[in-house]
Write a protein that holds these residues in place. Structure first.
Motif, short mmCIF file in Angstrom:
data_model
loop_
_atom_site.label_atom_id
_atom_site.label_comp_id
_atom_site.label_asym_id
_atom_site.label_seq_id
_atom_site.Cartn_x
_atom_site.Cartn_y
_atom_site.Cartn_z
N SER A 13 0.83 -1.21 0.00
CA SER A 13 0.00 0.00 0.00
C SER A 13 0.86 1.26 0.00
CB SER A 13 -0.92 0.02 1.22
OG SER A 13 -1.74 -1.12 1.23
N LEU A 14 1.92 1.26 0.83
CA LEU A 14 2.80 2.42 0.91
C LEU A 14 3.54 2.65 -0.41
CD1 LEU A 14 4.31 2.07 4.49
CD2 LEU A 14 2.78 3.85 3.68
N ASN A 15 3.98 1.56 -1.04
CA ASN A 15 4.66 1.69 -2.33
C ASN A 15 3.72 2.25 -3.39
OD1 ASN A 15 7.07 0.65 -1.35
ND2 ASN A 15 6.55 -1.46 -1.87
N GLN A 16 2.48 1.76 -3.39
CA GLN A 16 1.50 2.23 -4.35
C GLN A 16 1.16 3.70 -4.09
OE1 GLN A 16 0.60 0.06 -6.73
NE2 GLN A 16 -0.50 1.66 -7.84
N LEU A 17 1.01 4.05 -2.82
CA LEU A 17 0.69 5.43 -2.46
C LEU A 17 1.83 6.37 -2.83
CD1 LEU A 17 -1.23 7.43 -1.06
CD2 LEU A 17 -0.08 6.90 1.09
N PHE A 123 -4.82 11.38 5.42
CA PHE A 123 -6.11 10.92 4.91
C PHE A 123 -6.06 9.43 4.58
CE2 PHE A 123 -8.56 9.74 1.14
CZ PHE A 123 -9.84 9.95 1.60
N PHE A 124 -4.98 8.99 3.95
CA PHE A 124 -4.84 7.60 3.53
C PHE A 124 -4.93 6.64 4.72
CE2 PHE A 124 -1.85 4.02 2.87
CZ PHE A 124 -2.52 3.37 1.84
N PHE A 125 -4.15 6.92 5.77
CA PHE A 125 -4.13 6.02 6.92
C PHE A 125 -5.41 6.13 7.75
CE2 PHE A 125 0.52 6.07 6.18
CZ PHE A 125 0.73 4.71 6.14
N ALA A 126 -5.94 7.35 7.90
CA ALA A 126 -7.19 7.51 8.64
C ALA A 126 -8.31 6.74 7.95
CB ALA A 126 -7.55 8.99 8.76
N CYS A 127 -8.32 6.78 6.62
CA CYS A 127 -9.34 6.06 5.85
C CYS A 127 -9.21 4.55 6.04
CB CYS A 127 -9.21 6.43 4.37
SG CYS A 127 -10.53 5.76 3.34
N ILE A 128 -7.98 4.04 6.01
CA ILE A 128 -7.76 2.61 6.23
C ILE A 128 -8.33 2.17 7.58
CG2 ILE A 128 -6.00 0.88 6.80
CD1 ILE A 128 -4.25 1.95 4.65
N VAL A 176 -8.02 -1.33 0.30
CA VAL A 176 -8.56 -1.16 -1.07
C VAL A 176 -9.35 0.14 -1.16
CG1 VAL A 176 -10.20 -2.08 -2.75
CG2 VAL A 176 -8.60 -3.62 -1.60
N CYS A 177 -10.24 0.37 -0.19
CA CYS A 177 -11.05 1.61 -0.20
C CYS A 177 -10.16 2.84 -0.12
CB CYS A 177 -12.02 1.60 0.99
SG CYS A 177 -13.40 0.46 0.81
N SER A 178 -9.17 2.79 0.77
CA SER A 178 -8.30 3.95 0.96
C SER A 178 -7.47 4.24 -0.29
CB SER A 178 -7.38 3.71 2.16
OG SER A 178 -6.63 4.87 2.45
N LEU A 179 -6.92 3.21 -0.90
CA LEU A 179 -6.13 3.40 -2.12
C LEU A 179 -6.99 3.98 -3.25
CD1 LEU A 179 -3.85 0.23 -2.31
CD2 LEU A 179 -3.10 2.61 -2.12
N THR A 180 -8.22 3.48 -3.36
CA THR A 180 -9.13 3.96 -4.41
C THR A 180 -9.46 5.43 -4.21
OG1 THR A 180 -10.11 1.75 -4.60
CG2 THR A 180 -11.35 3.59 -5.55
N LEU A 181 -9.86 5.79 -2.99
CA LEU A 181 -10.23 7.17 -2.70
C LEU A 181 -9.04 8.11 -2.82
CD1 LEU A 181 -12.55 6.59 0.39
CD2 LEU A 181 -13.25 7.11 -1.95
N THR A 182 -7.87 7.65 -2.38
CA THR A 182 -6.66 8.47 -2.47
C THR A 182 -6.26 8.68 -3.92
OG1 THR A 182 -5.91 7.59 -0.34
CG2 THR A 182 -4.28 8.71 -1.70
N TYR A 183 -6.40 7.65 -4.73
CA TYR A 183 -6.06 7.77 -6.15
C TYR A 183 -6.88 8.87 -6.81
CZ TYR A 183 -6.02 6.72 -11.14
OH TYR A 183 -5.93 6.83 -12.49
N GLU A 187 -5.91 12.78 -8.34
CA GLU A 187 -6.18 13.19 -9.72
C GLU A 187 -6.58 14.67 -9.79
OE1 GLU A 187 -6.13 11.18 -12.84
OE2 GLU A 187 -4.71 10.35 -11.37
N LEU A 188 -6.89 15.27 -8.64
CA LEU A 188 -7.28 16.67 -8.59
C LEU A 188 -6.06 17.58 -8.62
CD1 LEU A 188 -10.00 16.42 -5.77
CD2 LEU A 188 -10.37 16.36 -8.24
N SER A 189 -6.27 18.82 -8.99
CA SER A 189 -5.18 19.80 -9.04
C SER A 189 -5.28 20.77 -7.87
CB SER A 189 -5.25 20.59 -10.36
OG SER A 189 -5.09 19.73 -11.47
N PHE A 190 -4.11 21.11 -7.31
CA PHE A 190 -4.04 22.07 -6.22
C PHE A 190 -2.92 23.07 -6.50
CE2 PHE A 190 -5.57 18.03 -4.61
CZ PHE A 190 -6.68 18.39 -3.87
N ILE A 191 -3.09 24.28 -6.03
CA ILE A 191 -2.10 25.33 -6.26
C ILE A 191 -1.81 26.07 -4.96
CG2 ILE A 191 -1.57 27.48 -7.48
CD1 ILE A 191 -3.38 26.56 -9.72
#
Length: 334
Positions: A13-17, A123-128, A176-183, A187-191
């Protein structure tokens, strides 16, 4: 075996993130940071809130780690129910740690900035952990169902292999849920610098400062959260309907009381956990409700992990007896 599986799952999961974050940072037009406002609108309450949350976190750590140690060292507690309870304590400890440490830091420093990577990781870990806890409570409901409705077959049905699978499943689904939501979040843009009107990097607050259309990310989390909440509640309610029917058939009042008492702690934990989630869903997304959202979020992310070990220890004879004997033994040794 279960520990190795969880370690491998976490590494993958960490590698994918890391890959998702690195790819996203290459697409950002400027260095992105977030500012967690937290409770900064109440400057006079910063120190009292820090002391309050520090106390809660200390109790959470001692309670959950203490529960794990007690269950580990006492052979009498080496049963499926306590195996699931120790994993619930493990999840609560890490869930609280992911959220509370940053909250405590922001209450004592002027600079409340968190990096883009740090925010996404939180967010990723809290979601997991929140998804894992949701379905760990489902597993515990199934355990109570088997114990009450099929007591003679309990040890056969709840084999060590099945218990390991039942525990691994929530961790896997949470990842799985966390990786999907994080992905989709990545995909969004931030400035530049973005202000988050909360003390934690939660999904709605992050997408509210995005420069791109968050529709896909919003729909993804809506579907995921709705599915998780409805499916978990459906299984829990079904289990307890059968438990209630079975208990009603018990001839003696003492027998019925004993059967219900084995489920009391779990029912209390479920009511508080899902009650808070449903309350948060019902709060309107308006500026006037931000304080209510923050207070509910504090209860959900900070207070709830503290309550679980207290609920299970105060309402459980075996845990109280083991804890009392441990304290008595230490006092005698001293």
């Amino acid at each position: 075996m279960l520990t190795c599986l969880l370690q491998n799952l976490l590494l993958v999961s960490l590698n994918q993130l890391s890959y998702f974050v690195q790819r996203n940072q290459e697409n950002q037009s400027a260095e992105v940071t977030f500012i967690l406002l937290g409770f900064s609108e109440y400057p006079g309450l910063q120190v009292p809130l820090f002391l309050l949350f520090l106390t809660i976190y200390t109790v959470t750590v001692l309670g959950n780690l203490g529960m794990i140690v007690i269950i580990k060292i006492k052979p009498k507690l080496h049963t499926p129910m306590y195996f699931f309870l120790s994993n619930l304590s493990f999840v609560d400890f890490w869930y609280s740690t992911v959220v509370t440490l940053k909250l405590l830091e922001n209450l004592v420093v002027e600079d409340r900035t968190i990096s883009f990577t740090g925010c996404i990781m939180q967010f990723f870990f809290a979601c997991i952990f929140v998804v894992t806890e949701t379905f760990m409570l489902v597993v515990m409901a199934y355990d109570r169902f088997v114990a009450v409705c099929n007591p003679l077959l309990y040890t056969v049905v709840m084999s060590q292999k099945l218990c390991s699978l039942l525990v691994a499943a929530p961790y896997l689904w949470g990842t799985v849920c966390s990786l999907t939501l994080t992905y989709f979040l990545l995909e969004l843009s931030f400035i530049g610098k973005n202000i988050i009107n909360n003390f934690v990097c939660e999904h709605a607050a992050i997408i509210s400062v995005s420069c791109s259309d968050p529709y896909v990310s919003q729909e993804t989390i809506l579907v995921s959260a709705t599915f998780n909440e409805i499916s978990s509640l459906l299984i829990i309610l079904t289990s307890y309907v059968f438990i209630f029917i079975t208990v009603r058939k018990v001839p003696s009042t003492e027998g019925r009381h004993k059967a219900f008492s084995t489920c009391a702690s779990h029912l209390t934990a479920i009511t508080i956990f899902h009650g808070t989630i449903l309350f948060l869903y019902c709060v309107p997304n308006s500026k006037s409700s931000w304080l209510m959202v923050k207070v509910a979020s504090v209860f959900y992310t900070v207070v709830m992990p503290m309550l679980n070990p207290l609920i299970y220890s105060f309402r459980n004879k075996d845990v109280k007896e083991t804890l009392r004997k441990s304290i008595s033994t230490k006092l005698l040794c001293h």
